[in-house]
Design a protein around this motif. Sequence first.
Motif: not given
Length: 231
Positions: A110-128
């Motif tokens: 969850x923490x990693x996903x929040x870092x990724x989304x914040x880096x991309x300007x709040x864009x929803x992301x999916x773990x692959x």
Amino acid sequence: MKPWIRKAHRWLGLIFSLTLLMSSGSGVLHTVMTRTQAPPPAARPGNSLIDPASIKLTAPDAMAKLPGEATAINLRMIAGQPHYQIFTAKGKPGYVNAVTGAVDPAADEIYAGEIASAFLGGTPVKKTDYLTAFNREYIGIFRLLPVYRFDAGDGDGNRVYVSTVTGSVTRHTDDGKQFEADIFTLFHKFGFIKNKDIRDWSLTLVTGGTFAVSLLGVALFFMTRPRKRKG
């Protein structure tokens, strides 16, 4: 000696000319990449403020909830609540909710996903992916492992690699940038050879051959230079 050196220079030059073309061409691409691709993102502190009054659990109590001796501890905001991020000799961090005291096995992702989304300007992301070893896209120069890969799912193929150890994005790329990187890896580093030992020996062989061709060319220059006539 001259005929032998001429023949060796000619045939070795022909054999290794292809690798010279590959190396010089990918070298030009590398210069282009330094201007079109950003360097690895710098580590950033968390964007969410921590309310000290919300912390109900002390650090010693949190460490006691996880097996093994703690080697490092951080306080992270995850899903809107403070969590203790605790490292032990096992490597992957464990997480204890600083409000409820519950151990949270899902907090790392969850923490990693929040870092990724914040880096991309709040864009929803999916773990692959979750990488514990380097691969063709996430290569050794990025250094940090393990990392999560998250994809934005947009038309450009934006994706990021995230380390929860540093709390940061370690690499950001997209389809266009990765195409350039793949071409460079294939032609400059012989990335089409999967076995590292064979790849390293092949690079050594062609580099040594190119050196030999250059050395023979220098020898021919001096051996075939015009002779001064004696007075």
